[in-house]
Design a protein around this motif. Structure first.
Motif, PDB file in Angstrom:
ATOM      1  N   LYS A  64      41.792  -3.203 -34.769  1.00 23.74           N
ATOM      2  CA  LYS A  64      41.198  -2.947 -33.454  1.00 23.74           C
ATOM      3  C   LYS A  64      39.896  -2.157 -33.642  1.00 23.74           C
ATOM      4  CE  LYS A  64      41.969  -2.559 -28.813  1.00 23.74           C
ATOM      5  NZ  LYS A  64      41.210  -1.425 -28.451  1.00 23.74           N
ATOM      6  N   ASP A  65      38.820  -2.630 -33.045  1.00 25.44           N
ATOM      7  CA  ASP A  65      37.499  -1.982 -33.117  1.00 25.44           C
ATOM      8  C   ASP A  65      36.925  -1.899 -34.534  1.00 25.44           C
ATOM      9  OD1 ASP A  65      37.390  -1.562 -30.364  1.00 25.44           O
ATOM     10  OD2 ASP A  65      38.513   0.309 -30.530  1.00 25.44           O
ATOM     11  N   LYS A  66      37.472  -2.687 -35.413  1.00 22.61           N
ATOM     12  CA  LYS A  66      37.053  -2.629 -36.829  1.00 22.61           C
ATOM     13  C   LYS A  66      35.551  -2.914 -36.998  1.00 22.61           C
ATOM     14  CE  LYS A  66      37.483  -3.573 -41.384  1.00 22.61           C
ATOM     15  NZ  LYS A  66      37.568  -2.515 -42.340  1.00 22.61           N
ATOM     16  N   TYR A  67      34.990  -3.756 -36.119  1.00 18.36           N
ATOM     17  CA  TYR A  67      33.589  -4.156 -36.311  1.00 18.36           C
ATOM     18  C   TYR A  67      32.658  -3.499 -35.290  1.00 18.36           C
ATOM     19  CZ  TYR A  67      36.017  -7.139 -39.473  1.00 18.36           C
ATOM     20  OH  TYR A  67      36.831  -7.556 -40.508  1.00 18.36           O
ATOM     21  N   ALA A  68      33.044  -2.294 -34.905  1.00 16.68           N
ATOM     22  CA  ALA A  68      32.270  -1.552 -33.895  1.00 16.68           C
ATOM     23  C   ALA A  68      30.807  -1.438 -34.319  1.00 16.68           C
ATOM     24  CB  ALA A  68      32.872  -0.165 -33.712  1.00 16.68           C
ATOM     25  N   GLY A  69      29.937  -1.707 -33.374  1.00 22.81           N
ATOM     26  CA  GLY A  69      28.511  -1.548 -33.635  1.00 22.81           C
ATOM     27  C   GLY A  69      27.867  -2.763 -34.260  1.00 22.81           C
ATOM     28  N   ARG A  70      28.651  -3.786 -34.533  1.00 26.92           N
ATOM     29  CA  ARG A  70      28.065  -4.998 -35.137  1.00 26.92           C
ATOM     30  C   ARG A  70      27.849  -6.029 -34.030  1.00 26.92           C
ATOM     31  NH1 ARG A  70      30.877  -8.532 -39.858  1.00 26.92           N
ATOM     32  NH2 ARG A  70      29.431 -10.232 -39.516  1.00 26.92           N
ATOM     33  N   PRO A  71      26.626  -6.555 -33.911  1.00 30.80           N
ATOM     34  CA  PRO A  71      26.377  -7.516 -32.826  1.00 30.80           C
ATOM     35  C   PRO A  71      26.978  -8.892 -33.098  1.00 30.80           C
ATOM     36  CG  PRO A  71      24.352  -7.084 -34.065  1.00 30.80           C
ATOM     37  CD  PRO A  71      25.414  -6.249 -34.693  1.00 30.80           C
ATOM     38  N   ILE A  72      27.254  -9.607 -32.014  1.00 32.12           N
ATOM     39  CA  ILE A  72      27.683 -10.997 -32.133  1.00 32.12           C
ATOM     40  C   ILE A  72      27.039 -11.786 -30.995  1.00 32.12           C
ATOM     41  CG2 ILE A  72      29.801 -10.643 -30.769  1.00 32.12           C
ATOM     42  CD1 ILE A  72      31.165 -12.741 -32.568  1.00 32.12           C
ATOM     43  N   VAL A  73      26.666 -13.013 -31.301  1.00 34.09           N
ATOM     44  CA  VAL A  73      26.149 -13.924 -30.270  1.00 34.09           C
ATOM     45  C   VAL A  73      27.169 -15.040 -30.074  1.00 34.09           C
ATOM     46  CG1 VAL A  73      24.370 -15.645 -29.761  1.00 34.09           C
ATOM     47  CG2 VAL A  73      23.720 -13.424 -30.690  1.00 34.09           C
ATOM     48  N   ILE A  74      27.537 -15.287 -28.819  1.00 33.79           N
ATOM     49  CA  ILE A  74      28.507 -16.337 -28.501  1.00 33.79           C
ATOM     50  C   ILE A  74      27.828 -17.340 -27.569  1.00 33.79           C
ATOM     51  CG2 ILE A  74      30.706 -16.848 -27.354  1.00 33.79           C
ATOM     52  CD1 ILE A  74      31.625 -14.008 -28.342  1.00 33.79           C
ATOM     53  N   MET A  75      27.583 -18.527 -28.093  1.00 31.92           N
ATOM     54  CA  MET A  75      26.939 -19.568 -27.279  1.00 31.92           C
ATOM     55  C   MET A  75      27.998 -20.186 -26.358  1.00 31.92           C
ATOM     56  SD  MET A  75      23.923 -19.385 -28.618  1.00 31.92           S
ATOM     57  CE  MET A  75      23.014 -20.802 -28.009  1.00 31.92           C
ATOM     58  N   GLY A  76      27.675 -20.281 -25.059  1.00 32.07           N
ATOM     59  CA  GLY A  76      28.603 -20.936 -24.137  1.00 32.07           C
ATOM     60  C   GLY A  76      29.785 -20.080 -23.736  1.00 32.07           C
ATOM     61  N   GLY A  77      29.507 -18.874 -23.259  1.00 36.52           N
ATOM     62  CA  GLY A  77      30.582 -17.929 -22.933  1.00 36.52           C
ATOM     63  C   GLY A  77      31.521 -18.393 -21.832  1.00 36.52           C
ATOM     64  N   THR A  78      31.069 -19.272 -20.941  1.00 29.33           N
ATOM     65  CA  THR A  78      31.932 -19.690 -19.828  1.00 29.33           C
ATOM     66  C   THR A  78      32.980 -20.703 -20.254  1.00 29.33           C
ATOM     67  OG1 THR A  78      29.977 -19.525 -18.432  1.00 29.33           O
ATOM     68  CG2 THR A  78      31.897 -20.541 -17.449  1.00 29.33           C
ATOM     69  N   SER A  79      32.737 -21.406 -21.342  1.00 32.91           N
ATOM     70  CA  SER A  79      33.720 -22.399 -21.786  1.00 32.91           C
ATOM     71  C   SER A  79      35.037 -21.685 -22.076  1.00 32.91           C
ATOM     72  CB  SER A  79      33.220 -23.103 -23.049  1.00 32.91           C
ATOM     73  OG  SER A  79      33.140 -22.180 -24.113  1.00 32.91           O
ATOM     74  N   SER A  80      36.096 -22.466 -22.104  1.00 34.18           N
ATOM     75  CA  SER A  80      37.389 -21.859 -22.392  1.00 34.18           C
ATOM     76  C   SER A  80      37.334 -21.144 -23.742  1.00 34.18           C
ATOM     77  CB  SER A  80      38.466 -22.958 -22.394  1.00 34.18           C
ATOM     78  OG  SER A  80      39.709 -22.394 -22.647  1.00 34.18           O
ATOM     79  N   LEU A  81      36.776 -21.809 -24.765  1.00 39.27           N
ATOM     80  CA  LEU A  81      36.664 -21.174 -26.084  1.00 39.27           C
ATOM     81  C   LEU A  81      35.807 -19.919 -26.009  1.00 39.27           C
ATOM     82  CD1 LEU A  81      37.814 -23.947 -27.042  1.00 39.27           C
ATOM     83  CD2 LEU A  81      36.227 -23.832 -28.956  1.00 39.27           C
ATOM     84  N   GLY A  82      34.724 -20.005 -25.230  1.00 39.33           N
ATOM     85  CA  GLY A  82      33.810 -18.872 -25.123  1.00 39.33           C
ATOM     86  C   GLY A  82      34.468 -17.665 -24.465  1.00 39.33           C
ATOM     87  N   GLN A  83      35.226 -17.894 -23.408  1.00 38.11           N
ATOM     88  CA  GLN A  83      35.873 -16.769 -22.705  1.00 38.11           C
ATOM     89  C   GLN A  83      36.846 -16.028 -23.628  1.00 38.11           C
ATOM     90  OE1 GLN A  83      37.313 -17.310 -18.667  1.00 38.11           O
ATOM     91  NE2 GLN A  83      36.033 -19.118 -18.406  1.00 38.11           N
ATOM     92  N   TYR A  84      37.598 -16.788 -24.433  1.00 39.72           N
ATOM     93  CA  TYR A  84      38.528 -16.105 -25.341  1.00 39.72           C
ATOM     94  C   TYR A  84      37.789 -15.485 -26.528  1.00 39.72           C
ATOM     95  CZ  TYR A  84      42.201 -18.127 -22.511  1.00 39.72           C
ATOM     96  OH  TYR A  84      43.011 -18.449 -21.453  1.00 39.72           O
ATOM     97  N   ALA A  85      36.705 -16.115 -26.964  1.00 38.01           N
ATOM     98  CA  ALA A  85      35.924 -15.542 -28.064  1.00 38.01           C
ATOM     99  C   ALA A  85      35.358 -14.178 -27.655  1.00 38.01           C
ATOM    100  CB  ALA A  85      34.799 -16.495 -28.466  1.00 38.01           C
TER     101      ALA A  85
END
Ligand code: NAP
Length: 345
Positions: free
Chosen positions: A155-176
């Motif tokens: 939990k919170d292991k990658y705090a402070g590291r950015p991530i970009v998620i293309m297509g956040g509204t898709s089902s996959l995107g919402q869970y990602a």
């Protein structure tokens, strides 16, 4: 009770047709489930359009996820009893697919539905959440071997590291977005139609960018949000333009996880493109799946993970072709389509 109704795909390019199919008996380690709600996915119309490993012979039953009640139990299964409410991901082969009234599932990879979650909601989770889970947390070569948030210290292991998620509204995107939030990634930058920004912020996205921005404009917007190198992106859409944008946004040495075939050229600047097969059924992912299923039940019960909004299509199995057509034509925004196979006329 020896036959049921199933939705048959007679062959590539042909129309689906409802017809009878035998009801299978569960083998050792398996359950027979009476399906109450079955989820629709883009893969289902893609399987109609062109050959794919998921269908090995025709006529075929497809369908990748469902929720229902345990109807019969195979030898050696001790964790389930008749009538238990369960949800699960389907698998390759007619007996394991979910566009029918009963199907067989492997008991190891079944999750129990918490009391506060309906069958329809439960039928919408697994295909959406597993690709990011496998892509990021499974061992190599299936995943990137990050420590999962459900494991000790994850939990919170990658705090402070950015991530970009293309297509956040898709089902996959919402869970990602939600798994990234639990892992501590920050900022969590996603692309979407802006009318979905509030939804995605509520799931954990820190920044929602218009998905219609050009690659250059997206890159500039990301640079204004953070000066940290973008070393991880997840493309929940994985069309050529989203893959290209994500590849351009990550820095040298970064990794882009995609959920379809690679459609862009990797110019060898140290960037890695990792295509994920989002399933716990292959042996290397199985142990991880077994550990994750009880956690998923707990997370849903606690509200740690919010489910997609669900729309029930009327007509039972007969409603599936029109639903798949809507998915294919991009007419579904921010919701998951499900059917009730027992409403088939
Ligand atoms: N590799 C695997 O194991 C695996 C497993 C499951 C699914 N998939 C694939 O993953 C993809 C997504 O599946 P899904 O069920 O999550 O889809 P979905 O829920 O049907 O996605 C619909 C959403 O996609 C968004 N979208 C469409 N085009 C976009 C673009 N160019 N940029 C950003 N967002 C865009 C739209 O968001 P807005 O409404 O905000 O515009 C729309 O709401 C599909 O291609 C599917 O085949 C792969």
């Amino acid at each position: 009770m020896s036959t049921q109704q199933a939705l048959w795909l007679p062959g590539i390019g042909q129309d689906f047709v409802v017809g009878p199919r035998e009801i299978d008996a569960p083998g050792p380690g398996e359950l027979l489930v009476r399906i109450v709600s079955s989820g629709l996915n883009p893969l289902d119309w893609k399987l109609q359009d062109k050959p794919f490993i998921y269908v090995q012979s025709f006529p075929a039953v497809v369908g990748e996820e469902a929720a229902g009640t345990v109807e019969a139990i195979g030898d050696g299964v001790t964790d389930f009893k008749d009538g238990d409410r369960v949800f699960f991901q389907g698998h390759i082969g007619n007996r394991l697919c979910t566009f029918q009234q009963y199907c067989i599932v492997n008991a190891d990879l079944v999750a129990k539905i918490p009391e506060n979650i309906s069958f329809d909601q439960a039928a919408s989770v697994q295909v959406g959440i597993i690709p990011f889970a496998v892509g990021l947390y499974a061992q190599q070569p299936e995943g990137l071997a990050h420590l999962a948030p459900w494991e000790e210290g994850g939990k919170d292991k990658y705090a402070g590291r950015p991530i970009v998620i293309m297509g956040g509204t898709s089902s996959l995107g919402q869970y990602a977005i939600q798994l990234a939030r639990l892992s501590g990634f920050s900022p969590i930058i996603t692309t979407a139609s802006l009318h979905n920004a509030e939804l995605l912020s509520s799931l954990g996205a820190t920044h929602v960018l218009d998905r219609r921005l050009s690659t250059t404009a997206l890159k500039d917007a990301v640079a204004k949000i953070t000066s940290a190198p973008i070393t991880l992106a997840f493309d929940a859409i994985s069309l050529p333009d989203t893959q290209q944008s994500a590849l351009d946004i990550i820095t040298g040495g970064g990794t882009l996880i995609i959920v379809s075939a690679q459609m862009v050229e990797n110019k060898g600047d140290g960037k890695v493109i990792h295509a994920v097969f989002g399933s716990f059924h292959p042996l290397p992912n199985r142990e991880m799946g077994k550990r994750f299923m009880p956690v998923l039940t707990q997370w849903l019960a606690e509200g740690t993970i919010k489910l997609n909004t669900v729309e029930v299509i009327p007509g039972g199995l007969n409603g599936i072709p029109s639903g798949l057509q809507r998915l294919k034509n991009n007419l579904v925004s921010g919701r998951k389509l499900v059917v009730h196979p027992w409403e088939t006329a």
